[in-house]
Design an enzyme around this catalytic site. Structure first.
Site, PDB file in Angstrom:
ATOM      1  N   PRO A   1       1.482   7.615  -2.230  1.00 43.46           N
ATOM      2  CA  PRO A   1       1.878   8.880  -2.853  1.00 43.46           C
ATOM      3  C   PRO A   1       0.810   9.462  -3.772  1.00 43.46           C
ATOM      4  O   PRO A   1       0.790  10.686  -4.007  1.00 43.46           O
ATOM      5  CB  PRO A   1       3.140   8.497  -3.635  1.00 43.46           C
TER       6      PRO A   1
ATOM      7  N   HIS B   1       0.829  -1.211   0.000  1.00 45.20           N
ATOM      8  CA  HIS B   1       0.000   0.000   0.000  1.00 45.20           C
ATOM      9  C   HIS B   1       0.860   1.255   0.000  1.00 45.20           C
ATOM     10  O   HIS B   1       0.575   2.217  -0.714  1.00 45.20           O
ATOM     11  CB  HIS B   1      -0.914  -0.003   1.231  1.00 45.20           C
ATOM     12  N   CYS B   2       1.933   1.254   0.773  1.00 43.61           N
ATOM     13  CA  CYS B   2       2.685   2.480   1.031  1.00 43.61           C
ATOM     14  C   CYS B   2       3.282   3.106  -0.220  1.00 43.61           C
ATOM     15  O   CYS B   2       3.234   4.323  -0.393  1.00 43.61           O
ATOM     16  CB  CYS B   2       3.793   2.209   2.048  1.00 43.61           C
ATOM     17  N   ILE B   3       3.874   2.303  -1.097  1.00 43.46           N
ATOM     18  CA  ILE B   3       4.594   2.874  -2.228  1.00 43.46           C
ATOM     19  C   ILE B   3       3.703   3.074  -3.465  1.00 43.46           C
ATOM     20  O   ILE B   3       3.626   4.171  -3.997  1.00 43.46           O
ATOM     21  CB  ILE B   3       5.829   2.021  -2.588  1.00 43.46           C
TER      22      ILE B   3
END
Length: 423
Positions: A269, A263-265
């Site tokens: 963003p 999810h984070c990358i």
């Protein structure tokens, strides 16, 4: 705080963020209830069975012994001193934030919370969400944030599979709609987190999460782009990164790979670029990083085709073994894994595709099941090409290099070997 509460904390959403939070809070002595709309998740947890990598069945059983229970009905919110929202925030098909789960959770809280309740949003989102989306919904019934209840944002920093840093020893950022809201959130987390960092407000806390992940996103894109041309100029990028990492200041190592997952990358963003675009301002760094990272699966397949061509074989009809299909090593989580894109492109070219992953018993791509080999060493010996997409600790790369007809290592984990080619 809600003085009449019979529950210290309700955690809304019992996934990879919410369940570790509930476990840590429960271990500190808080009376914790988990709220999740998935009946199978609730039933499994109440039976002592975990559904995420970082929490074992024994962990869940210990939580139950300390009084934890899971429910699928929001009425329990009325009994809570604090409610923390840990639900997913994916993207729509058009790349815009999908806040459906957040909105549904906030509606449940608004319908049941009582004066004095602390509400904290942990789900990753764009700056302004807590104040512009959550706050009005909670205040619609007449209660006022900072007066009748506390409202804050605290970004989750869970790193699935990380053996060193977990919730308890990772500093927690908190930002409230008022200073008193920040203090209330701080008081909650200080009971089970080693350190708390206060932000000026909710927007700063929301931006901190997106800054952390955008930093990684951009730097991964940088080394991914370098990987695309270093081979052409005869440079071993992995060795260059090793050498650069010896500098004790001014450099942090990032590594190329077949794409970005989780999810984070690939997701977070975009929440920042969405907010920036709404202002009519281009956010070229994020957009370029997204473009580069999304190109990596195609680059991997192009390299794979070249390696097969070197053997005098086309992609069509060649047996290709994919090793590791999760987005991180040593976990079973497949969210946004680049392995899916690599597999789709290979199948489009007619490859005879098989896979092996010690953490994944069954794998489907485009609705079709990909055959799983039982022994990855034997599978590598039979395959025309083996592509290492994820390095799980169960994989013996030295033995793999000896067995494989040709090993394409997209993670740079293998030692130099005549049959190994690195990304």
């Amino acid at each position: 705080m809600n003085r009449s509460a019979t529950v210290d904390l309700v955690v809304v959403g019992l996934g990879y963020v919410g369940l570790p939070l509930a476990r840590a809070a429960s271990a500190s002595g808080l009376r914790v209830v988990g709220l999740d709309r998935s009946a199978p998740v609730v039933q499994g947890l109440n039976s002592g069975v975990s559904h995420i990598d970082d929490i074992s069945d024994a962990d869940v059983q210990a939580m139950i012994e300390r009084g934890f229970r899971a429910v699928d009905s929001p009425e329990v919110i009325a009994e809570a001193a604090a409610v923390v929202i840990c639900v997913p925030t994916p993207l729509t098909d058009h790349g815009a934030p999908e806040l459906g789960a957040v909105n549904a959770s906030v509606a449940d809280i608004a319908a049941h919370m009582t004066p004095g309740t602390l509400v904290v949003l942990e789900s990753t989102t764009y700056p302004g969400t807590t104040d512009e989306v959550v706050r009005p919904a909670l205040e619609a019934g007449g209660l006022r944030a900072g007066v009748d209840f506390h409202l804050a944002f605290s970004p989750e920093r869970i790193d699935p599979g990380n053996p060193t840093y977990g919730l308890e020893n990772t500093p927690k950022v908190v930002g409230g709609t008022t200073p008193d809201c920040t203090k209330a959130a701080r008081a909650l987390y200080e009971g089970f987190v080693g350190g708390v960092v206060e932000a000026k407000g909710t927007r700063e806390a929301e931006m901190a999460k997106l800054l952390e992940n955008t930093y990684r996103h951009v730097n991964i894109a940088l080394v991914n782009e370098m990987a695309m041309f270093c081979r052409e100029i005869g440079v071993d990028l992995w060795d260059s990164i090793r050498c650069a990492s010896s500098k004790p200041f001014g450099f942090a190592p990032f590594y190329p790979g077949p794409g970005v997952g989780g999810h984070c990358i690939p997701i977070d963003p975009n929440y920042l670029s969405y907010k920036v675009r709404s202002l009519g301002i281009p956010f070229r760094f994020v957009e370029l990083a997204q473009e580069i990272n999304q190109r990596m699966p195609a680059h991997v397949v192009s390299r794979a085709a070249d390696l097969l061509n070197d053997q005098g074989k086309p992609v069509r009809g060649s047996k290709v073994l994919l090793l590791g299909v999760t987005y991180k090593p040593d976990i079973s989580d497949q969210r946004e894994s680049p392995a899916v894109d690599v597999a789709e492109l290979l199948l489009e070219r007619g490859a005879d595709l098989v896979y092996y992953d010690p953490r994944v018993e069954g794998w489907t791509v485009d609705g079709a099941e990909v055959p799983r080999v039982d022994d990855y060493l034997e599978g590598a010996a039979r395959a025309d090409l083996t592509i290492l997409l994820q390095h799980h600790s169960e994989l013996d790369l030295d033995k793999l290099a000896d067995h494989a007809t040709k090993l394409f290592d997209t993670r740079g984990k293998s030692a130099d070997h005549p049959q190994v080619v690195k990304l």
